[in-house]
Design a protein around this motif. Structure first.
Motif, PDB file in Angstrom:
ATOM      1  N   LEU A   1       4.877  -2.298  -9.941  1.00  0.00           N
ATOM      2  CA  LEU A   1       4.847  -3.837 -10.102  1.00  0.00           C
ATOM      3  C   LEU A   1       4.438  -4.398 -11.489  1.00  0.00           C
ATOM      4  O   LEU A   1       5.156  -5.278 -11.693  1.00  0.00           O
ATOM      5  CB  LEU A   1       3.549  -4.249  -9.121  1.00  0.00           C
ATOM      6  N   LYS A   2       4.044  -3.579 -12.285  1.00  0.00           N
ATOM      7  CA  LYS A   2       3.878  -3.878 -13.789  1.00  0.00           C
ATOM      8  C   LYS A   2       5.197  -4.074 -14.266  1.00  0.00           C
ATOM      9  O   LYS A   2       5.403  -5.089 -15.132  1.00  0.00           O
ATOM     10  CB  LYS A   2       2.984  -3.040 -14.631  1.00  0.00           C
ATOM     11  N   ASP A   3       6.159  -3.247 -14.271  1.00  0.00           N
ATOM     12  CA  ASP A   3       7.411  -3.173 -14.835  1.00  0.00           C
ATOM     13  C   ASP A   3       8.077  -4.376 -14.163  1.00  0.00           C
ATOM     14  O   ASP A   3       8.916  -5.162 -15.269  1.00  0.00           O
ATOM     15  CB  ASP A   3       7.881  -1.822 -14.433  1.00  0.00           C
ATOM     16  N   LEU A   4       8.131  -4.516 -12.897  1.00  0.00           N
ATOM     17  CA  LEU A   4       8.777  -5.826 -12.257  1.00  0.00           C
ATOM     18  C   LEU A   4       8.447  -6.856 -13.065  1.00  0.00           C
ATOM     19  O   LEU A   4       8.847  -7.921 -13.229  1.00  0.00           O
ATOM     20  CB  LEU A   4       8.819  -5.509 -10.973  1.00  0.00           C
ATOM     21  N   GLN A   5       6.917  -7.069 -12.976  1.00  0.00           N
ATOM     22  CA  GLN A   5       6.492  -8.514 -13.660  1.00  0.00           C
ATOM     23  C   GLN A   5       6.894  -8.551 -15.022  1.00  0.00           C
ATOM     24  O   GLN A   5       7.101  -9.857 -15.646  1.00  0.00           O
ATOM     25  CB  GLN A   5       4.938  -8.257 -13.744  1.00  0.00           C
ATOM     26  N   LYS A   6       6.936  -7.605 -16.012  1.00  0.00           N
ATOM     27  CA  LYS A   6       7.458  -7.576 -17.322  1.00  0.00           C
ATOM     28  C   LYS A   6       8.838  -8.007 -17.256  1.00  0.00           C
ATOM     29  O   LYS A   6       9.229  -9.018 -18.130  1.00  0.00           O
ATOM     30  CB  LYS A   6       7.353  -6.350 -18.047  1.00  0.00           C
ATOM     31  N   GLN A   7       9.692  -7.661 -16.446  1.00  0.00           N
ATOM     32  CA  GLN A   7      11.255  -8.036 -16.193  1.00  0.00           C
ATOM     33  C   GLN A   7      11.534  -9.470 -15.820  1.00  0.00           C
ATOM     34  O   GLN A   7      12.244 -10.219 -16.200  1.00  0.00           O
ATOM     35  CB  GLN A   7      11.840  -7.060 -15.159  1.00  0.00           C
ATOM     36  N   HIS A   8      10.450 -10.044 -14.978  1.00  0.00           N
ATOM     37  CA  HIS A   8      10.438 -11.426 -14.560  1.00  0.00           C
ATOM     38  C   HIS A   8       9.008 -12.162 -14.521  1.00  0.00           C
ATOM     39  O   HIS A   8       8.362 -12.437 -13.540  1.00  0.00           O
ATOM     40  CB  HIS A   8      10.916 -11.397 -13.073  1.00  0.00           C
TER      41      HIS A   8
ATOM     42  N   TYR B   1       0.770  -0.972  -0.223  1.00  0.00           N
ATOM     43  CA  TYR B   1      -0.060   0.035  -0.183  1.00  0.00           C
ATOM     44  C   TYR B   1       0.849   1.335   0.030  1.00  0.00           C
ATOM     45  O   TYR B   1       1.664   1.275   1.142  1.00  0.00           O
ATOM     46  CB  TYR B   1      -0.867  -0.199   1.109  1.00  0.00           C
ATOM     47  N   ASN B   2       0.856   1.873  -1.129  1.00  0.00           N
ATOM     48  CA  ASN B   2       1.858   2.907  -1.325  1.00  0.00           C
ATOM     49  C   ASN B   2       3.102   2.873  -0.972  1.00  0.00           C
ATOM     50  O   ASN B   2       3.895   3.536  -0.088  1.00  0.00           O
ATOM     51  CB  ASN B   2       1.238   4.097  -0.258  1.00  0.00           C
ATOM     52  N   GLU B   3       3.676   1.572  -1.607  1.00  0.00           N
ATOM     53  CA  GLU B   3       5.115   1.242  -1.277  1.00  0.00           C
ATOM     54  C   GLU B   3       6.141   1.381  -2.317  1.00  0.00           C
ATOM     55  O   GLU B   3       6.849   0.473  -2.897  1.00  0.00           O
ATOM     56  CB  GLU B   3       5.112  -0.131  -0.918  1.00  0.00           C
ATOM     57  N   GLU B   4       5.738   2.468  -3.281  1.00  0.00           N
ATOM     58  CA  GLU B   4       6.528   2.580  -4.574  1.00  0.00           C
ATOM     59  C   GLU B   4       8.382   2.451  -4.299  1.00  0.00           C
ATOM     60  O   GLU B   4       9.006   2.149  -5.197  1.00  0.00           O
ATOM     61  CB  GLU B   4       6.212   4.066  -5.354  1.00  0.00           C
ATOM     62  N   GLU B   5       8.675   3.125  -3.186  1.00  0.00           N
ATOM     63  CA  GLU B   5      10.013   3.115  -2.952  1.00  0.00           C
ATOM     64  C   GLU B   5      10.613   1.847  -2.641  1.00  0.00           C
ATOM     65  O   GLU B   5      11.898   1.630  -2.548  1.00  0.00           O
ATOM     66  CB  GLU B   5      10.339   4.119  -1.799  1.00  0.00           C
ATOM     67  N   SER B   6       9.829   0.931  -2.076  1.00  0.00           N
ATOM     68  CA  SER B   6      10.434  -0.240  -1.351  1.00  0.00           C
ATOM     69  C   SER B   6      10.313  -1.550  -2.362  1.00  0.00           C
ATOM     70  O   SER B   6      11.089  -2.485  -1.941  1.00  0.00           O
ATOM     71  CB  SER B   6       9.507  -0.303  -0.138  1.00  0.00           C
ATOM     72  N   ILE B   7       9.437  -1.620  -3.218  1.00  0.00           N
ATOM     73  CA  ILE B   7       9.457  -2.603  -3.983  1.00  0.00           C
ATOM     74  C   ILE B   7      10.462  -3.274  -4.611  1.00  0.00           C
ATOM     75  O   ILE B   7      10.958  -4.399  -4.534  1.00  0.00           O
ATOM     76  CB  ILE B   7       8.242  -2.600  -4.952  1.00  0.00           C
ATOM     77  N   ASN B   8      11.396  -2.511  -5.446  1.00  0.00           N
ATOM     78  CA  ASN B   8      12.384  -3.104  -5.925  1.00  0.00           C
ATOM     79  C   ASN B   8      13.608  -3.487  -5.155  1.00  0.00           C
ATOM     80  O   ASN B   8      14.334  -4.229  -5.207  1.00  0.00           O
ATOM     81  CB  ASN B   8      13.059  -2.109  -6.872  1.00  0.00           C
TER      82      ASN B   8
END
Length: 313
Positions: free
Chosen positions: A57-64, A11-18
């Motif tokens: 999350l969408k970008d990360l899913q495309k990478q993996h 929830y609003n974790e744009e800085e933590s995901i990667n």
């Protein structure tokens, strides 16, 4: 190769995901260093974030695409709903629940896997040794909450236990079979039983961002936990009401006896008003407790879904 599902509410974790993904990927690399034991299945649950969490999350899913998946809610349903969604979607032989802020150290995963594989445990949970970064009041109230819920609940919830845990497929299937709408995961994990052990660790700072839990949200969460797993508040209200009635009867007898023996009315309107207000407060308190339970019943009988997934990949 077996699969280990990682349920990660966001929830609003744009800085933590990667940061989270890179840290956990290193742990899986060490797990599979000698032989390929576990294929990770990342299940990020976007709980109605209003920042860039979903695009990331969408970008990360495309990478993996083979290992990373996301489920995005139509709005914010809360962490308990996100956990339920992740458990429903997980397909792994083992299933872990983790926070994306890395306050749950992924370095514990190899030890948790070992305890399940070699010691016969169905669940390995985690406990923070101390709550660093919390105010003294919040830490005090948190400790008292566990004292209270252990005293009134039929199941024991370990003090300072985190949601971070690793579970077998059998245990997860049991949890997902529970139909209730109102969910308190720590209580559910304890209620289903299964052979469980806990690992203790030093509290970790957030990798990025800040906590989204306000003080009142934590208070409401504690109330939900007590109401969901105990009927003791109803019994307390009954005993308080009975005690108040007994005191009122004694007071009534005292007034009559004094009027007959002394011969004049008892003075003190201020004290009478105070007593009336006190008894009225007890009644409202008892009605409030009853209302909490009726509200829970109301939500259960509506049979609404715990969450709505708008988009997934």
């Amino acid at each position: 190769m077996r699969t280990l599902s990682l349920i990660v509410p966001c929830y609003n974790e744009e800085e933590s995901i990667n940061i989270f993904y890179n840290a956990v990927a290193k742990v899986f690399a060490s797990i599979n260093e000698k032989t390929e034991r576990y294929q990770p299945e990342y299940l990020f649950v976007n709980d109605g974030s209003n920042d860039k969490t979903l695009p990331i999350l969408k970008d990360l899913q495309k990478q993996h695409p083979k290992t990373v998946h996301y489920l995005s809610f139509s709005r914010n349903f809360g962490k308990e709903s996100a956990l339920a969604c992740g458990l429903d979607a997980a397909t792994g032989d083992l299933v872990a629940v983790m926070d994306v802020d890395l306050q749950d150290p992924p370095e514990l995963l190899p030890k948790m896997i070992d305890l399940i594989e070699n010691e016969g445990y169905d669940c390995v949970g985690t406990i923070q040794k101390e709550r660093r970064g919390q105010g003294k009041l919040r830490a005090f109230l948190s400790a008292r909450f566990y004292n209270v819920i252990d005293a009134v609940s039929q199941v024991r919830i370990e003090p300072n236990a985190r949601d971070y845990r690793l579970m077998t497929r059998e245990m997860v299937d049991t949890i997902t079979s529970l139909p209730e709408y109102n969910r308190f995961s720590k209580g559910i994990f304890a209620w289903v039983g299964y052979k469980t052990t806990y690992l203790k660790y030093e509290s970790q700072p957030r990798a990025a961002g800040k906590s989204h839990w306000s003080f009142m949200q934590l208070v409401n969460y504690a109330i939900d936990g007590i109401v969901d797993f105990s009927d003791a508040p109803l019994k307390i209200a009954t005993w308080i009401g009975g005690l108040s009635c007994a005191v009122a009867i004694l007071g009534f007898i005292f007034v009559i006896v004094r009027a007959l023996t002394v011969g004049h009315a008892v003075a003190g309107w201020a004290s009478i008003v105070s007593i009336i207000l006190f008894l009225g407060g007890i009644q409202l308190f008892s009605l409030g407790i009853l209302g909490e339970y009726i509200g829970k019943i109301y939500l259960e009988t509506k049979h609404r879904p715990k969450y709505i997934v708008k988009e997934k990949k």
